[in-house]
Every structure is written in C-alpha cells, then in structure tokens.
Design a protein around this motif. Structure first.
Motif, mmCIF file in Angstrom:
data_model
loop_
_atom_site.group_PDB
_atom_site.id
_atom_site.type_symbol
_atom_site.label_atom_id
_atom_site.label_comp_id
_atom_site.label_asym_id
_atom_site.label_seq_id
_atom_site.Cartn_x
_atom_site.Cartn_y
_atom_site.Cartn_z
ATOM 1 N N ARG A 33 0.842 -1.202 0.000
ATOM 2 C CA ARG A 33 0.000 0.000 0.000
ATOM 3 C C ARG A 33 0.876 1.251 0.000
ATOM 4 N NH1 ARG A 33 -5.158 -0.561 3.649
ATOM 5 N NH2 ARG A 33 -4.471 1.533 4.171
ATOM 6 N N THR A 34 1.914 1.229 0.841
ATOM 7 C CA THR A 34 2.802 2.388 0.951
ATOM 8 C C THR A 34 3.487 2.676 -0.372
ATOM 9 O OG1 THR A 34 3.153 1.940 3.297
ATOM 10 C CG2 THR A 34 4.781 3.336 2.196
ATOM 11 N N ALA A 35 4.010 1.642 -1.019
ATOM 12 C CA ALA A 35 4.692 1.828 -2.305
ATOM 13 C C ALA A 35 3.725 2.339 -3.364
ATOM 14 C CB ALA A 35 5.336 0.519 -2.755
ATOM 15 N N ALA A 36 2.508 1.806 -3.384
ATOM 16 C CA ALA A 36 1.520 2.260 -4.372
ATOM 17 C C ALA A 36 1.202 3.739 -4.168
ATOM 18 C CB ALA A 36 0.252 1.418 -4.272
ATOM 19 N N LEU A 37 1.072 4.159 -2.911
ATOM 20 C CA LEU A 37 0.769 5.566 -2.625
ATOM 21 C C LEU A 37 1.951 6.470 -2.963
ATOM 22 C CD1 LEU A 37 -1.188 5.127 0.707
ATOM 23 C CD2 LEU A 37 -2.112 5.877 -1.501
ATOM 24 N N GLU A 38 3.173 6.017 -2.672
ATOM 25 C CA GLU A 38 4.361 6.807 -3.027
ATOM 26 C C GLU A 38 4.466 6.944 -4.542
ATOM 27 O OE1 GLU A 38 7.510 4.684 -1.063
ATOM 28 O OE2 GLU A 38 7.077 5.618 0.879
ATOM 29 N N ASN A 39 4.241 5.852 -5.261
ATOM 30 C CA ASN A 39 4.291 5.886 -6.726
ATOM 31 C C ASN A 39 3.187 6.779 -7.288
ATOM 32 O OD1 ASN A 39 6.472 4.142 -6.693
ATOM 33 N ND2 ASN A 39 5.233 2.316 -7.017
ATOM 34 N N LEU A 40 2.015 6.745 -6.641
ATOM 35 C CA LEU A 40 0.917 7.603 -7.082
ATOM 36 C C LEU A 40 1.273 9.072 -6.897
ATOM 37 C CD1 LEU A 40 -1.981 7.893 -8.138
ATOM 38 C CD2 LEU A 40 -2.729 7.823 -5.745
ATOM 39 N N ASP A 41 1.859 9.417 -5.764
ATOM 40 C CA ASP A 41 2.265 10.809 -5.534
ATOM 41 C C ASP A 41 3.205 11.288 -6.633
ATOM 42 O OD1 ASP A 41 0.757 11.143 -3.240
ATOM 43 O OD2 ASP A 41 2.419 10.727 -1.876
ATOM 44 N N GLU A 42 4.172 10.438 -7.001
ATOM 45 C CA GLU A 42 5.124 10.799 -8.049
ATOM 46 C C GLU A 42 4.411 10.950 -9.399
ATOM 47 O OE1 GLU A 42 9.243 9.206 -10.155
ATOM 48 O OE2 GLU A 42 8.311 7.996 -8.601
ATOM 49 N N ALA A 43 3.521 10.022 -9.702
ATOM 50 C CA ALA A 43 2.804 10.070 -10.972
ATOM 51 C C ALA A 43 1.906 11.306 -11.061
ATOM 52 C CB ALA A 43 1.976 8.801 -11.161
ATOM 53 N N VAL A 44 1.240 11.652 -9.969
ATOM 54 C CA VAL A 44 0.379 12.835 -9.958
ATOM 55 C C VAL A 44 1.222 14.091 -10.163
ATOM 56 C CG1 VAL A 44 -1.080 14.283 -8.481
ATOM 57 C CG2 VAL A 44 -1.494 11.819 -8.608
ATOM 58 N N GLU A 45 2.348 14.175 -9.480
ATOM 59 C CA GLU A 45 3.215 15.353 -9.624
ATOM 60 C C GLU A 45 3.721 15.494 -11.056
ATOM 61 O OE1 GLU A 45 4.867 18.843 -8.741
ATOM 62 O OE2 GLU A 45 3.613 17.673 -7.385
ATOM 63 N N LEU A 46 4.171 14.389 -11.651
ATOM 64 C CA LEU A 46 4.660 14.434 -13.036
ATOM 65 C C LEU A 46 3.533 14.826 -14.002
ATOM 66 C CD1 LEU A 46 6.935 11.269 -13.095
ATOM 67 C CD2 LEU A 46 7.668 13.661 -13.231
ATOM 68 N N THR A 47 2.344 14.334 -13.751
ATOM 69 C CA THR A 47 1.207 14.674 -14.606
ATOM 70 C C THR A 47 0.852 16.147 -14.476
ATOM 71 O OG1 THR A 47 0.362 12.416 -14.482
ATOM 72 C CG2 THR A 47 -1.206 14.129 -15.125
ATOM 73 N N LYS A 48 0.853 16.658 -13.250
ATOM 74 C CA LYS A 48 0.564 18.084 -13.043
ATOM 75 C C LYS A 48 1.613 18.958 -13.725
ATOM 76 C CE LYS A 48 -2.113 17.811 -8.786
ATOM 77 N NZ LYS A 48 -2.154 18.156 -7.351
ATOM 78 N N GLU A 49 2.890 18.568 -13.634
ATOM 79 C CA GLU A 49 3.954 19.317 -14.313
ATOM 80 C C GLU A 49 3.751 19.296 -15.819
ATOM 81 O OE1 GLU A 49 7.768 17.781 -13.118
ATOM 82 O OE2 GLU A 49 7.413 18.261 -11.000
ATOM 83 N N ALA A 50 3.420 18.128 -16.358
ATOM 84 C CA ALA A 50 3.212 18.012 -17.808
ATOM 85 C C ALA A 50 2.034 18.869 -18.253
ATOM 86 C CB ALA A 50 2.984 16.551 -18.189
#
Length: 68
Positions: A33-50
């Motif tokens: 669960r922790t890894a999925a949430l950490e990966n989600l945070d990174e993916a959301v940030e990259l998407t917002k930047e894009a």
C-alpha cells in the motif's frame, strides 16, 4: 493530516496494490500500500507538471492500459 485528496486503493489478485487519484484520474501500483501511494504521488506530480507545461503526460506503463 488529510490532504483532501480522494484516493482509491485496490488489492489486486497477485498481492500488488493499485492506487487511483480520483480527481486527476492518475493511477499507479506497487507491491505494498505504501509503495503504491508513493508511486501515485510521483505520478500525480509528473502529470501536473506536464499539464502545466502543456506537454503530454507520460505514457501509461501497466498491463491494464495495453492497446486492444
């Protein structure tokens, strides 16, 4: 402390976890669960930047996004 984000966590049949940010529609996964949430945070940030730079978001790299 709540961030106000609505996140859906799903335990998959293979034991991995999927996490979906309901507001952005961004999804990620991880072996816990922790890894999925950490990966989600990174993916959301990259998407917002894009989106802020008006560039395409990274292509999904997950089996459920394969072209038919």
């Amino acid at each position: 402390m709540s961030t106000g984000r609505e996140i859906r966590l799903i335990e998959e049949d293979d034991g991995w976890w999927s996490a979906v940010d309901e507001e952005t529609g961004v999804a990620s996964q991880g072996p816990s669960r922790t890894a999925a949430l950490e990966n989600l945070d990174e993916a959301v940030e990259l998407t917002k930047e894009a989106r802020a730079e008006d560039t395409a978001a990274p292509e999904p790299d997950a089996p459920w996004f394969e072209d038919s």
